[in-house]
Structures are given as C-alpha cells and as structure tokens.
Write a protein that holds these residues in place. Structure first.
Motif, mmCIF file in Angstrom:
data_model
loop_
_atom_site.group_PDB
_atom_site.id
_atom_site.type_symbol
_atom_site.label_atom_id
_atom_site.label_comp_id
_atom_site.label_asym_id
_atom_site.label_seq_id
_atom_site.Cartn_x
_atom_site.Cartn_y
_atom_site.Cartn_z
ATOM 1 N N VAL A 666 42.466 24.037 -10.883
ATOM 2 C CA VAL A 666 42.541 25.128 -9.909
ATOM 3 C C VAL A 666 42.433 24.493 -8.536
ATOM 4 C CG1 VAL A 666 41.312 27.139 -9.028
ATOM 5 C CG2 VAL A 666 41.554 26.829 -11.497
ATOM 6 N N GLU A 667 43.233 24.983 -7.601
ATOM 7 C CA GLU A 667 43.202 24.330 -6.280
ATOM 8 C C GLU A 667 43.194 25.353 -5.156
ATOM 9 O OE1 GLU A 667 46.030 20.889 -5.303
ATOM 10 O OE2 GLU A 667 46.520 22.380 -3.767
ATOM 11 N N VAL A 668 42.393 24.982 -4.117
ATOM 12 C CA VAL A 668 42.398 25.806 -2.896
ATOM 13 C C VAL A 668 42.989 24.924 -1.809
ATOM 14 C CG1 VAL A 668 41.031 27.113 -1.249
ATOM 15 C CG2 VAL A 668 40.230 26.876 -3.596
ATOM 16 N N SER A 669 43.951 25.449 -1.047
ATOM 17 C CA SER A 669 44.485 24.630 0.038
ATOM 18 C C SER A 669 44.682 25.474 1.289
ATOM 19 C CB SER A 669 45.816 23.997 -0.396
ATOM 20 O OG SER A 669 46.798 24.996 -0.424
ATOM 21 N N VAL A 670 44.595 24.766 2.430
ATOM 22 C CA VAL A 670 44.832 25.453 3.719
ATOM 23 C C VAL A 670 45.829 24.620 4.512
ATOM 24 C CG1 VAL A 670 43.763 26.512 5.720
ATOM 25 C CG2 VAL A 670 42.395 26.105 3.682
ATOM 26 N N GLN A 671 46.779 25.300 5.097
ATOM 27 C CA GLN A 671 47.762 24.595 5.927
ATOM 28 C C GLN A 671 47.950 25.374 7.198
ATOM 29 O OE1 GLN A 671 50.809 24.600 3.008
ATOM 30 N NE2 GLN A 671 51.181 22.414 3.259
ATOM 31 N N ARG A 672 48.363 24.618 8.208
ATOM 32 C CA ARG A 672 48.660 25.306 9.456
ATOM 33 C C ARG A 672 50.158 25.623 9.471
ATOM 34 N NH1 ARG A 672 46.749 23.915 15.492
ATOM 35 N NH2 ARG A 672 47.874 25.694 16.379
ATOM 36 N N VAL A 673 50.475 26.876 9.664
ATOM 37 C CA VAL A 673 51.901 27.270 9.719
ATOM 38 C C VAL A 673 52.117 28.065 10.995
ATOM 39 C CG1 VAL A 673 53.743 28.578 8.606
ATOM 40 C CG2 VAL A 673 52.058 27.379 7.208
ATOM 41 N N GLY A 674 52.764 27.430 11.938
ATOM 42 C CA GLY A 674 53.001 28.118 13.215
ATOM 43 C C GLY A 674 51.684 28.531 13.840
ATOM 44 N N GLY A 675 51.586 29.793 14.146
ATOM 45 C CA GLY A 675 50.376 30.291 14.807
ATOM 46 C C GLY A 675 49.350 30.799 13.813
ATOM 47 N N GLY A 676 49.461 30.364 12.571
ATOM 48 C CA GLY A 676 48.509 30.897 11.588
ATOM 49 C C GLY A 676 48.065 29.856 10.591
ATOM 50 N N LEU A 677 47.153 30.287 9.746
ATOM 51 C CA LEU A 677 46.671 29.413 8.669
ATOM 52 C C LEU A 677 47.056 30.053 7.349
ATOM 53 C CD1 LEU A 677 43.059 28.483 9.767
ATOM 54 C CD2 LEU A 677 45.106 27.053 9.856
ATOM 55 N N THR A 678 47.664 29.215 6.482
ATOM 56 C CA THR A 678 48.039 29.740 5.186
ATOM 57 C C THR A 678 47.065 29.226 4.128
ATOM 58 O OG1 THR A 678 50.338 29.825 5.844
ATOM 59 C CG2 THR A 678 49.888 29.866 3.482
ATOM 60 N N PHE A 679 46.462 30.186 3.417
ATOM 61 C CA PHE A 679 45.512 29.843 2.343
ATOM 62 C C PHE A 679 46.213 30.046 1.018
ATOM 63 C CE2 PHE A 679 41.543 29.566 4.740
ATOM 64 C CZ PHE A 679 41.907 30.138 5.951
ATOM 65 N N ARG A 680 46.011 29.070 0.117
ATOM 66 C CA ARG A 680 46.590 29.199 -1.214
ATOM 67 C C ARG A 680 45.527 28.931 -2.266
ATOM 68 N NH1 ARG A 680 52.185 28.779 -0.490
ATOM 69 N NH2 ARG A 680 52.448 27.885 1.592
ATOM 70 N N VAL A 681 45.555 29.780 -3.309
ATOM 71 C CA VAL A 681 44.695 29.499 -4.458
ATOM 72 C C VAL A 681 45.623 29.461 -5.659
ATOM 73 C CG1 VAL A 681 42.798 30.312 -5.874
ATOM 74 C CG2 VAL A 681 42.744 30.670 -3.398
ATOM 75 N N SER A 682 45.770 28.257 -6.259
ATOM 76 C CA SER A 682 46.710 28.160 -7.367
ATOM 77 C C SER A 682 46.007 27.659 -8.619
ATOM 78 C CB SER A 682 47.852 27.242 -6.972
ATOM 79 O OG SER A 682 47.332 26.003 -6.548
ATOM 80 N N ASP A 683 46.606 28.020 -9.747
ATOM 81 C CA ASP A 683 46.016 27.589 -11.013
ATOM 82 C C ASP A 683 47.124 27.249 -11.991
ATOM 83 O OD1 ASP A 683 46.809 29.918 -12.692
ATOM 84 O OD2 ASP A 683 45.533 31.039 -11.289
#
Ligand code: ADP
Length: 774
Positions: A666-683
């Motif tokens: 299971v993984e949690v990731s954060v990325q910067r996309v333009g003017g925002g932050l994208t959070f992902r939780v994948s399994d």
C-alpha cells in the motif's frame, strides 16, 4: 389551142407572163369557161375538163361575185377596155384562194364581143403576209406596252410605238433617231451601256431600270430586249418591250411599308407580351404552337422560342398533365386542346410534369378562341399563371391553421406598431372568453392584467428584437385573471412587423410549483431536524463513550488475569469500533446539517504524513503488506490546510487500502501539480468494478454487501472523505481494476502564502471557515 392561147396572150400586152406563172382562161359571154391552162387548174383545183362545165360565177366567192359580174358587163358593153380586181375563188374542195384577175375581151370585126380573156395571179401568200403585217402593225400601234425598234450600230431608235413615245412624253416621230442613252438618267448611262453589251452577247435580257421623260422626270421600267437576226444569223436590230412599272413599284413600296408596319406592330406586341408576368401561348387551329411570351418560356423551362415553336403533338413526349387529385389528363384534354374545341377555360388548375425529370409545377390555365370580325375562329390563346408557390403556401397555411387551431396553447398575432391582435387561434377564444371577432378588435394590452403599460411596451420591444419568454397575468372577458407563460417573437409578415405570441395558461403549473416548493421546504426542514438530532445525539453518545473507553483502558492496564483480559480486550475493540462509528455518523450528520467547518492552519506536511503511516503500520504489518510513503521533493515543507481533516481522509483511504488488500503493498504519495498538491493512496488489493466507482462514494454503500462481514465497515468512510476533500477544495476520485488494486486520489490547492518557505504569522493565515472545530 396552145397557139391560140399564145396569140391571145400576146394581145394582152403588158399582162403577158410566162405561161406557167399565171393562169389564163377564156370565158364565154355567159360566163362559162371555154379554155384554161394548167396553172389555172392548179389555182382552182379543177381540171380543164371539169372547168368546161362550170361558170366563173360558180367558183367565185359569193362576196366578190357581184363586183366581178358588173365589171365583166361593163367590159362587154365597151364601157371599159379592161379591168383588174382582187377576188377569191372557191377551190375544189371548198377552201378559198385569193387571186388577181385582169380581164379583157375579144371582139369580132363588127366589134361584137366574142369571149373574155382573163389572166389570174395567185396572190394568196401575199395576202397572208399582208394580213400578218397588218396585225403586227395594229399591235405595234395600239399595244399598251411600249415597243421600240433600235438600230444595232448607232444605238438609236428606228421606230417606237405610240405607247413607248407617250410614256416618255414624246410623239412617236420625235423619238426616231434619239439615242438610247437619251432616255436614261445620266447616273445610269454606265449601267445602260453595260446592259447593251450584255444583250448583244446573249441575244435577250429582262431587267428593271429607270427611264427619263422628255420633261426630265423619271419612272421605273421593266425592259425586255430581244436581238432580231436575219436568215444568216446577223443581228438586224433590237426590239425593246418596256413596261412602266410605277404602279407596281408604288404597290411594292406600299406592300413593303405595310410589311414594316406589321413587323413593327408585331415587335411592339411582342414587347408587351414579354413584359407580362403571366405566361401567354398562342396556337393556330391546326395545333401549331407558334408563340410563347418570355414568361411562358421561363415558366416551362425553355431557353428560346425556337425550341418550342412546334406542333402541340410534339409536346406529348415532353410534358404530362394531371389534375390536382393526381388523375392523368389525356392529350385530348390538354388546355390548348380544350380551347381549340371551343371551350372557355377559367383558371383551370393543373399539374404539369416534365417526363423523366423532377420538374413539376402547378399552373392555372385560362383562355379562349380568338375570332375574326366574322366570328370565324382564328387562334387559341392560352394564359398561364404559375401558382405552384401559392398552392404550396396555401397548403402550408392550412397545415399551420390546423396546428394552431388544435394547439392547447393560445396563439396570437400582434401588430407591433399598435399591439392590435391580428389573428388568434381557437385556444385563445376558449381561454379569454371573447369571440374571434371580438379578439380582433382588441390590443394585447386589453388582455394584460398584471404589468404597467411601460412594462408591456418594454416587453413588446424586447420580444420584437430578440424574442422573449416571460410570465404575467392575462384577463378574461369576465374580468377574472390567470397566470400565463408567454413566448413572444418578432417577425415580418407582408412587410409589417408582427409579434407571434404563444401563451400558456400556467394556473396549474403555478399550483404544482407552489405545492412542490412547500413539499421541499417541509422535507428539508425534516431532514435538517433529523441531521441536527443525529448530530446532537452522536455528541451525547460520544461523551459517555469516552468515559467508557478510558475505563476499559485503565482496567486493561491493571488487570493481569488472562481470562478477564481477553474479555476486556473484546470489550475495548467493540467500544473502539462503536466510537469510530459514532465519529463517522457525527461527521456525516454534521456535513449534512452543514455544520461541519473547515479551518486553515499552517503545518508540516511530511510530519503529518509520517504520523499517519506510523498509525497504520501495525495494521499493515499484521497483514504482511508493504506500506510506503513517497513525498516528491517539490512538495513544500509547510502547507496551509485543515490538517485534522486531511489526516482523517488519508487515514480513511489507507485503512480501506489495507483492509481490501491481501497481498502486496500500500502506498501514499504526494506530488506537486501546478498550483496544487495531488495525494494518492494506492494498493494491490481486490480492486473495484468500474460500475461501482460512483456508488462507493454514497453513504452506507459498499461494493459487495456480503463483504461487510468479511471486511467490516459501514459504508460511510468514502462518503465522508469525498465531502471533506470537497471542503478542502478538491475532488476525490478513484481509478481501479478488479483484482488489480485501486488508487484513490485528489488534488487540493496549495495556499499561495504557504508556497514560499517564509513562515507567515499565524494570524495572517486566511481562515474562511472560522477555525473553530468541535
Ligand atoms: P467501509 O469501508 O466502511 O465499507 P467505505 O465508504 O470506506 O466504507 O468504503 C465503501 C466500499 O468501497 C467498501 O465497502 C469497499 O467495498 C469499497 N472500497 C473502498 N476502498 C477500497 C479499496 N481500497 N479496495 C477495494 N475496495 C474498496
């Protein structure tokens, strides 16, 4: 006898001719032939023997006989010594012969007459020639046409007849010796010379020219010249026969003038016909169509008159007629045929088709037979009007009328200039209670109940401009009013601005709307009350639960008895699940009751994420799943958001991920996309079927209701998470494949102030929700 004859002849002196050139007879005093020579027999046709039985009176023409007898008497009596006369014999066989007779007498010594001696010359051929000459002479003198004999060498007139001279103003004698050229005007001399040469060569010519009169005036002539030749073919003279053709020329000129006049009239007529808008076709009694005006040509699709100036029969292969009912019209009943039969047509409406094409028109035919002054038929004249468009619009009109009159909506045609009602449908009559006529005497303002005149004027103007939908009230004839929805649109009809208004009685709709509004308000009030109840109830339950949990925790710490600890642990787990459920219900009802508030605070994102992962690591380890956190370098250290709610969402997603994954990670990731932050939780778990992507975000919804047992849960987590992400400014979405894992992700805006590493003062952070949290 011969000698005697000779002797006798010698006594005749000058009359003596060679014996066989003349006839010689001796005639007794009683007139009986005594002797005759051969020539005489030849002249009279009688033999000498036959003559001896005849008297001269018997063979003399009755008309000449008396004169001869008288002369013979005088000769016998000695009054005259001899005589000569021309007279006719009747020859044996009956025909007459002209002779010249010279008579003398033979006397005895006592001077007593013995017998006559006559010398006879055959003058028949001379007489004939004379008669012929006389006839010609008469003709020459009295002919009505001019005759002239012209000398070939000198080209002067030898002789002219009286007509020839008179025509030119001369006496015949005056013209003798005149040159031919003298009767030609100077400007025609050249021509005349050439003509003379040509005539001498050809021997004959006929031509028109102009001759001069003595007084210098001129007149047109038709000249015929013949060259007369002698027995050896040498030209002797020319005979010219001239006719004065002044009258003929005049007649020709007149004819020409009439022709021109007629042509001019025809041209004028054609111009008039061509300027007619209606078609005009003219046919003669034999059915030859010989005139089409321009409109008719165009109406039938012909380019030129030549194309269609033909027998009516020829059009059979081109056109076919049928009645408006579709019934074919046979050739005998074609419009022109009917007219030719003497029928009168008045706007006979027929469909005309061009065979083998799509071309088809509806024409109205009128026409009649044109007659001359005696009433005899001359021509068939057919007037044609193309009424295709009119018929089509009539049909359309009928259709629209049908639609309008069957419509439940009121339809009004309103004149833009004064608001007058120009037309109204049946529904209008029903709705307003006025008759159709009464309605047409009203203006739209008479029907309006609600608005002021100014408002109405503005509405009219906007409707005319770009169409308008509005609601107002209209008044019936009885004074009652009713609400209406009006759709009004401007249009130009026959050059006049019109408003076409479709008006619906919305009494019923208004009632429904009212009822609906009321029902919704009631439902909303009920729902709010429920949520408020739930929220406060959850809160009320939560407080004792906290106490309850604290007590259990305390008991677990102090009680070492394994049996009791097992029971206590069960109780503690159940209490925690209940606590979590109450928390979820509380959050959910708060959100529903619009009582959940979001605050913005500055916090260290990585710390927060590590804390969450730490919290879930035991759970992951128990299931032997890898648990990873990945934060992209571009992600700022500090962000401004609602830390608590963000963590709540991520914990929710992580616990789901672990819950629904048996193997893998299971993984949690954060990325910067333009003017925002994208959070992902994948399994790498069981995944979600695509048709359930939306469902899982609904409260109390799960992919498989049987999974409740296997995995536990209420179906509230994702519903709350989605709402929270929305409150944080993002949207929670899912990407998944059944059996291949899931990925939940959302992007929240990065607060501009947090973007920089400068730490802003806490008070400067915007806190739209007020910052208070329960
Ligand atoms: P709960 O988990 O309490 O049932 P949720 O709202 O959190 O409620 O989830 C709703 C449903 O969505 C779950 O029951 C499950 O069927 C499905 N679900 C959520 N997350 C996942 C996941 N990571 N993998 C597979 N299914 C999931």
């Amino acid at each position: 006898m011969h000698n005697e004859m000779t002797g006798s002849a010698a006594t005749l002196g000058h009359s003596v001719r060679p014996a066989e050139e003349v006839g010689i007879v001796h005639v007794g005093l009683d007139g009986r032939f005594l002797r005759s020579n051969l020539k005489f027999s030849q002249i009279t046709g009688y033999s000498a023997a036959e003559l001896q039985g005849l008297t001269f009176q018997e063979i003399t023409h009755p008309d000449d006989c008396e004169a001869d007898v008288e002369l013979a008497r005088r000769l016998a009596e000695g009054e005259i010594p001899a005589y000569t006369m021309e007279k006719r014999y009747i020859r044996k066989g009956g025909d007459t012969v002209w002779i010249r007779l010279t008579g003398s007498i033979v006397r005895d010594t006592q001077d007593a007459p013995l017998y006559f001696i006559a010398v006879i010359e055959d003058i028949e051929s001379r007489k004939l020639a004379e008669a012929q000459a006389l006839r010609w002479q008469r003709l020459f003198a009295s002919a009505e046409f001019g005759l002239a004999q012209i000398d070939i060498e000198s080209n002067t007139f030898i002789e002219v007849n009286p007509t020839f001279a008179r025509q030119r103003g001369y006496a015949p004698a005056e013209m003798q010796g005149l040159r031919i050229l003298d009767i030609y005007p100077p400007d025609r001399h050249e021509e005349a010379r050439a003509k003379i040469q040509a005539i001498d060569k050809a021997g004959h010519a006929v031509f028109e020219s102009v001759h001069l009169r003595k007084d210098g005036s001129s007149f047109p002539v038709l000249v015929e010249v013949t060259v007369i030749k002698d027995g050896e073919g040498r030209p002797v003279c020319r005979i010219s026969n001239c006719q004065d053709i002044t009258e003929r020329k005049k007649a020709e000129g007149e004819l020409q003038r009439i022709h021109e006049e007629v042509a001019r009239h025809l041209a004028q007529l054609e111009t008039v016909l061509d300027s007619m808008t209606g078609g005009l076709v003219v046919a003669d009694l034999d059915g030859k169509v010989y005139h089409w005006n321009r409109a008719a040509l165009e109406m039938h699709g012909f380019a030129s008159l030549d194309e269609c100036r033909r027998d009516l029969q020829d059009f059979r292969g081109i056109f076919e007629f049928s009645g408006l009912d579709g019934q074919a019209v046979p050739f005998e009943n074609w419009p022109i045929m009917r007219i030719l039969r003497g029928e009168q047509l008045k706007n006979w409406e027929v469909m005309l088709r061009r065979i083998g094409t799509d071309w088809q028109r509806i024409f109205a035919y009128s026409g009649t037979l044109a007659r001359d002054t005696n009433g005899e038929p001359l021509l068939a004249i057919l007037n044609i009007d193309d009424i295709t468009e009119r018929k089509r619009s009539e049909e359309a009109l009928q259709r629209y009328r049908l639609i309008a009159d069957n419509s439940r909506d009121i339809m009004l045609f309103i004149r833009r200039s004064d608001g007058k009602i120009v037309d109204a449908n049946v529904a209008a009559v029903k709705a307003y209670g006025y008759t159709h006529e009464e309605l047409l005497n009203l203006t739209i303002l008479d029907l309006r109940a609600a608005d002021t005149l100014e408002q109405a004027a503005i509405q009219l103007s906007i409707a005319d401009d770009r169409g308008l939908l509005f609601e107002t009230f209209h008044r019936r004839k009885d004074g009652t009013t009713f609400p209406v929805g009006v759709s009004s649109q401007g249009s130009t009809i026959n050059g006049e601005r019109m408003l076409i208004s479709v008006i619906r009685d919305i009494t019923q709709r208004k009632r429904y709307e009212q009822e609906l509004l009321q029902a919704r308000e009631e439902a909303e009030a009920a729902s709010l009350a429920k949520s408020q109840f739930l929220a406060s109830m959850s809160h009320e339950i939560r407080t004792p639960m906290t106490v309850f949990l604290g007590a259990l925790e305390h008991l677990l710490q102090i009680d070492q008895n394994p049996q009791r600890r097992q029971l206590l642990t069960l109780a503690d787990q159940a209490a925690r699940r209940l606590h979590a459920l109450i928390d979820d219900v509380l959050d959910f009802s708060r959100i529903e009751a619009r009582r959940l508030e979001i605050c913005a605070e500055r916090f260290e994102l990585r710390d927060s994420l590590q804390k969450i992962v730490g919290m879930m690591s035991t759970m992951a380890r128990e299931k032997q799943l890898g648990l990873e956190l990945e934060v992209a370098p571009a992600v700022p250290v500090h962000i401004v958001s609602d830390q608590y709610r963000l963590e709540q969402v991520l914990l929710n997603l992580l616990s789901n991920a672990i819950k629904f994954t048996e193997r893998g990670r299971v993984e949690v990731s954060v990325q910067r996309v333009g003017g925002g932050l994208t959070f992902r939780v994948s399994d790498t778990g069981i995944g979600i079927p695509e048709d359930k992507f939306e469902l899982i975000f609904h409260a109390f919804s799960q992919v498989d209701s049987s999974s409740t047992r296997r995995f536990g849960g209420t179906g509230l987590g994702l519903a709350i998470s989605r709402q929270l992400v929305e409150l944080l400014g993002g949207k929670l979405s899912v990407r998944s494949r059944q059996g291949a894992g899931s990925e939940f992700f959302f992007t929240i805006p990065l607060n501009a102030a947090a973007d920089r590493e400068q730490v802003p003062a806490a008070g400067a952070v915007r806190n739209p929700a007020g910052g208070h949290r329960q």
